[in-house]
Design a protein around this motif. Structure first.
Motif, PDB file in Angstrom:
ATOM      1  N   ARG A 153       2.800  42.435  65.376  1.00 62.01           N
ATOM      2  CA  ARG A 153       4.261  42.322  65.393  1.00 62.01           C
ATOM      3  C   ARG A 153       4.731  41.088  64.634  1.00 62.01           C
ATOM      4  NH1 ARG A 153       5.978  43.968  71.637  1.00 62.01           N
ATOM      5  NH2 ARG A 153       5.244  46.140  71.526  1.00 62.01           N
ATOM      6  N   GLN A 154       3.994  40.022  64.755  1.00 60.08           N
ATOM      7  CA  GLN A 154       4.288  38.802  64.003  1.00 60.08           C
ATOM      8  C   GLN A 154       3.061  38.466  63.161  1.00 60.08           C
ATOM      9  OE1 GLN A 154       5.404  35.933  67.025  1.00 60.08           O
ATOM     10  NE2 GLN A 154       7.539  36.571  66.975  1.00 60.08           N
ATOM     11  N   GLU A 155       3.074  38.962  61.935  1.00 64.52           N
ATOM     12  CA  GLU A 155       1.935  38.777  61.033  1.00 64.52           C
ATOM     13  C   GLU A 155       2.235  37.599  60.108  1.00 64.52           C
ATOM     14  OE1 GLU A 155      -1.914  40.077  59.814  1.00 64.52           O
ATOM     15  OE2 GLU A 155      -0.640  41.149  61.234  1.00 64.52           O
ATOM     16  N   ASP A 156       1.413  36.547  60.180  1.00 62.94           N
ATOM     17  CA  ASP A 156       1.626  35.382  59.332  1.00 62.94           C
ATOM     18  C   ASP A 156       0.295  34.960  58.709  1.00 62.94           C
ATOM     19  OD1 ASP A 156       0.238  34.192  61.395  1.00 62.94           O
ATOM     20  OD2 ASP A 156       1.994  33.192  62.252  1.00 62.94           O
ATOM     21  N   GLU A 157       0.313  33.818  58.034  1.00 65.00           N
ATOM     22  CA  GLU A 157      -0.887  33.366  57.324  1.00 65.00           C
ATOM     23  C   GLU A 157      -2.013  33.013  58.282  1.00 65.00           C
ATOM     24  OE1 GLU A 157       0.218  30.176  54.774  1.00 65.00           O
ATOM     25  OE2 GLU A 157       1.380  31.432  53.402  1.00 65.00           O
ATOM     26  N   TYR A 158      -1.655  32.497  59.460  1.00 66.97           N
ATOM     27  CA  TYR A 158      -2.707  32.130  60.409  1.00 66.97           C
ATOM     28  C   TYR A 158      -3.416  33.379  60.923  1.00 66.97           C
ATOM     29  CZ  TYR A 158      -5.128  29.703  64.156  1.00 66.97           C
ATOM     30  OH  TYR A 158      -6.098  29.197  64.976  1.00 66.97           O
ATOM     31  N   ILE A 159      -2.659  34.424  61.223  1.00 63.68           N
ATOM     32  CA  ILE A 159      -3.270  35.676  61.681  1.00 63.68           C
ATOM     33  C   ILE A 159      -4.092  36.290  60.550  1.00 63.68           C
ATOM     34  CG2 ILE A 159      -2.759  38.035  62.445  1.00 63.68           C
ATOM     35  CD1 ILE A 159      -0.467  36.924  64.071  1.00 63.68           C
ATOM     36  N   ALA A 160      -3.626  36.148  59.304  1.00 60.17           N
ATOM     37  CA  ALA A 160      -4.426  36.614  58.167  1.00 60.17           C
ATOM     38  C   ALA A 160      -5.761  35.876  58.103  1.00 60.17           C
ATOM     39  CB  ALA A 160      -3.649  36.417  56.867  1.00 60.17           C
ATOM     40  N   ALA A 161      -5.748  34.584  58.426  1.00 60.11           N
ATOM     41  CA  ALA A 161      -6.996  33.818  58.467  1.00 60.11           C
ATOM     42  C   ALA A 161      -7.911  34.337  59.575  1.00 60.11           C
ATOM     43  CB  ALA A 161      -6.700  32.336  58.669  1.00 60.11           C
ATOM     44  N   LEU A 162      -7.336  34.699  60.712  1.00 57.15           N
ATOM     45  CA  LEU A 162      -8.128  35.272  61.800  1.00 57.15           C
ATOM     46  C   LEU A 162      -8.723  36.615  61.378  1.00 57.15           C
ATOM     47  CD1 LEU A 162      -5.973  34.518  64.985  1.00 57.15           C
ATOM     48  CD2 LEU A 162      -7.849  33.180  64.006  1.00 57.15           C
ATOM     49  N   ARG A 163      -7.943  37.404  60.638  1.00 57.64           N
ATOM     50  CA  ARG A 163      -8.458  38.674  60.136  1.00 57.64           C
ATOM     51  C   ARG A 163      -9.660  38.445  59.216  1.00 57.64           C
ATOM     52  NH1 ARG A 163      -5.566  43.233  60.931  1.00 57.64           N
ATOM     53  NH2 ARG A 163      -3.410  42.998  61.628  1.00 57.64           N
ATOM     54  N   THR A 164      -9.525  37.456  58.338  1.00 52.77           N
ATOM     55  CA  THR A 164     -10.633  37.153  57.433  1.00 52.77           C
ATOM     56  C   THR A 164     -11.882  36.762  58.213  1.00 52.77           C
ATOM     57  OG1 THR A 164      -9.066  36.346  55.776  1.00 52.77           O
ATOM     58  CG2 THR A 164     -11.372  35.724  55.496  1.00 52.77           C
ATOM     59  N   ARG A 165     -11.712  35.873  59.194  1.00 53.02           N
ATOM     60  CA  ARG A 165     -12.848  35.428  59.993  1.00 53.02           C
ATOM     61  C   ARG A 165     -13.504  36.593  60.725  1.00 53.02           C
ATOM     62  NH1 ARG A 165     -11.576  31.139  64.569  1.00 53.02           N
ATOM     63  NH2 ARG A 165     -10.324  30.339  62.843  1.00 53.02           N
ATOM     64  N   ALA A 166     -12.672  37.458  61.328  1.00 50.23           N
ATOM     65  CA  ALA A 166     -13.198  38.589  62.088  1.00 50.23           C
ATOM     66  C   ALA A 166     -13.888  39.599  61.176  1.00 50.23           C
ATOM     67  CB  ALA A 166     -12.073  39.258  62.867  1.00 50.23           C
ATOM     68  N   LEU A 167     -13.303  39.843  60.000  1.00 52.26           N
ATOM     69  CA  LEU A 167     -13.871  40.837  59.097  1.00 52.26           C
ATOM     70  C   LEU A 167     -15.187  40.367  58.502  1.00 52.26           C
ATOM     71  CD1 LEU A 167     -13.260  43.635  58.096  1.00 52.26           C
ATOM     72  CD2 LEU A 167     -11.892  42.670  56.247  1.00 52.26           C
ATOM     73  N   VAL A 168     -15.242  39.107  58.089  1.00 49.18           N
ATOM     74  CA  VAL A 168     -16.502  38.565  57.560  1.00 49.18           C
ATOM     75  C   VAL A 168     -17.573  38.568  58.648  1.00 49.18           C
ATOM     76  CG1 VAL A 168     -17.617  36.478  56.665  1.00 49.18           C
ATOM     77  CG2 VAL A 168     -15.380  37.163  55.792  1.00 49.18           C
ATOM     78  N   TRP A 169     -17.189  38.168  59.853  1.00 44.75           N
ATOM     79  CA  TRP A 169     -18.124  38.153  60.986  1.00 44.75           C
ATOM     80  C   TRP A 169     -18.645  39.556  61.264  1.00 44.75           C
ATOM     81  CZ3 TRP A 169     -18.707  39.459  66.261  1.00 44.75           C
ATOM     82  CH2 TRP A 169     -19.555  38.619  66.994  1.00 44.75           C
ATOM     83  N   ALA A 170     -17.756  40.569  61.185  1.00 47.18           N
ATOM     84  CA  ALA A 170     -18.155  41.949  61.439  1.00 47.18           C
ATOM     85  C   ALA A 170     -19.139  42.450  60.390  1.00 47.18           C
ATOM     86  CB  ALA A 170     -16.920  42.846  61.470  1.00 47.18           C
ATOM     87  N   VAL A 171     -18.928  42.064  59.136  1.00 50.68           N
ATOM     88  CA  VAL A 171     -19.861  42.456  58.078  1.00 50.68           C
ATOM     89  C   VAL A 171     -21.234  41.842  58.329  1.00 50.68           C
ATOM     90  CG1 VAL A 171     -20.391  42.238  55.614  1.00 50.68           C
ATOM     91  CG2 VAL A 171     -18.075  42.836  56.343  1.00 50.68           C
ATOM     92  N   TYR A 172     -21.257  40.558  58.676  1.00 48.14           N
ATOM     93  CA  TYR A 172     -22.534  39.902  58.986  1.00 48.14           C
ATOM     94  C   TYR A 172     -23.257  40.608  60.128  1.00 48.14           C
ATOM     95  CZ  TYR A 172     -21.486  35.798  56.064  1.00 48.14           C
ATOM     96  OH  TYR A 172     -21.223  34.951  55.015  1.00 48.14           O
ATOM     97  N   VAL A 173     -22.537  40.889  61.207  1.00 50.80           N
ATOM     98  CA  VAL A 173     -23.159  41.519  62.379  1.00 50.80           C
ATOM     99  C   VAL A 173     -23.667  42.916  62.028  1.00 50.80           C
ATOM    100  CG1 VAL A 173     -22.713  42.448  64.683  1.00 50.80           C
ATOM    101  CG2 VAL A 173     -21.840  40.198  64.067  1.00 50.80           C
ATOM    102  N   SER A 174     -22.833  43.693  61.334  1.00 54.47           N
ATOM    103  CA  SER A 174     -23.197  45.066  60.990  1.00 54.47           C
ATOM    104  C   SER A 174     -24.469  45.121  60.151  1.00 54.47           C
ATOM    105  CB  SER A 174     -22.036  45.729  60.240  1.00 54.47           C
ATOM    106  OG  SER A 174     -22.391  47.013  59.789  1.00 54.47           O
ATOM    107  N   TYR A 175     -24.545  44.263  59.133  1.00 58.70           N
ATOM    108  CA  TYR A 175     -25.711  44.319  58.246  1.00 58.70           C
ATOM    109  C   TYR A 175     -26.916  43.597  58.840  1.00 58.70           C
ATOM    110  CZ  TYR A 175     -23.165  46.767  54.681  1.00 58.70           C
ATOM    111  OH  TYR A 175     -22.478  47.731  53.999  1.00 58.70           O
TER     112      TYR A 175
END
Length: 225
Positions: A153-175
């Protein structure tokens, strides 16, 4: 040789994709997130297309090759974006390729029934032969993507940074799971492991991102740091 090639190629692509640039700043981080988001969408779009058009042993080969799609697409997209940005041919926009929040709720409604279908097919003897596997894989893929890439609902640069952290972390875990499974599981059990791991990336991303958002909300949303 199969194990060595899968493990070696996975590690090589991870090293190339996630090595820090010489000048790593907010613009490069934004390009990294956009490239990784698009790479995940490309991989699962290809997965849906292959699920609907490939059958039996052809489908097994397709799924094996497709496990590298997200890493290959990310490497090409990220380095392409960075090159174009440094040449002044593209700008770094604050906008992301995200869906409206309502799509996330639709994804949650779809996830449970299609996950149940996938589990039923996985533990049956007709995997790859029944129309249920097409419905289950396609439906669960769409549901997880809707959940993963719906805007807050409130998407800002900080939440985008959290998305980046979560997505990179998910790629590491998956592989990492893929590498461990490839090195330790054999025969028919590997096929079950492999198909179960198809959805590890979006599931881990959702869990990690929701946890980070929970921590953020717990702190009262004070993320202007």
């Amino acid at each position: 040789m199969d194990e060595l090639s899968v493990i070696g190629l996975t590690l090589a692509l991870l090293f190339i994709g996630f090595a820090r640039c010489r000048q790593e700043d907010e613009c490069v981080a934004a390009l990294r997130l956009k490239a990784l988001t698009l790479a995940v969408l490309v991989e699962y779009a290809v997965l849906v297309a292959g699920t609907l058009t490939c059958y039996e042993f052809v489908y097994l080969n397709f799924v094996v090759y497709n496990m590298f799609t997200v890493l290959v697409a990310f490497v090409l997209l990220f380095h392409g974006f960075v090159w174009l940005w440094r040449k002044g041919r593209i700008t770094v926009s604050a906008r992301m390729w995200l869906l409206p929040p309502a799509y996330g709720r639709i994804g949650w409604l779809l996830a449970a029934p299609f996950a149940a279908v996938c589990l039923c097919v996985l533990f049956s003897q007709d995997f790859g032969l029944s129309w249920l596997d097409e419905a289950g894989v396609t439906g669960l893929t769409i549901a997880l993507l809707l959940i993963s890439f719906s805007r807050e609902r409130q998407e800002d640069e900080y939440i985008a940074a959290l998305r980046t952290r979560a997505l990179v972390w998910a790629v590491y875990v998956s592989y990492t799971i893929l590498i461990v499974g490839t090195a330790s599981i054999y025969g028919e059990a590997y096929l079950y492991f492999f198909f179960s791991n198809l959805f590890t990336l979006p599931i881990v991303f959702i869990l990690k991102f929701r946890w980070l958002m929970h921590q953020l909300n717990k702190e009262g949303g004070s993320h202007d740091k």
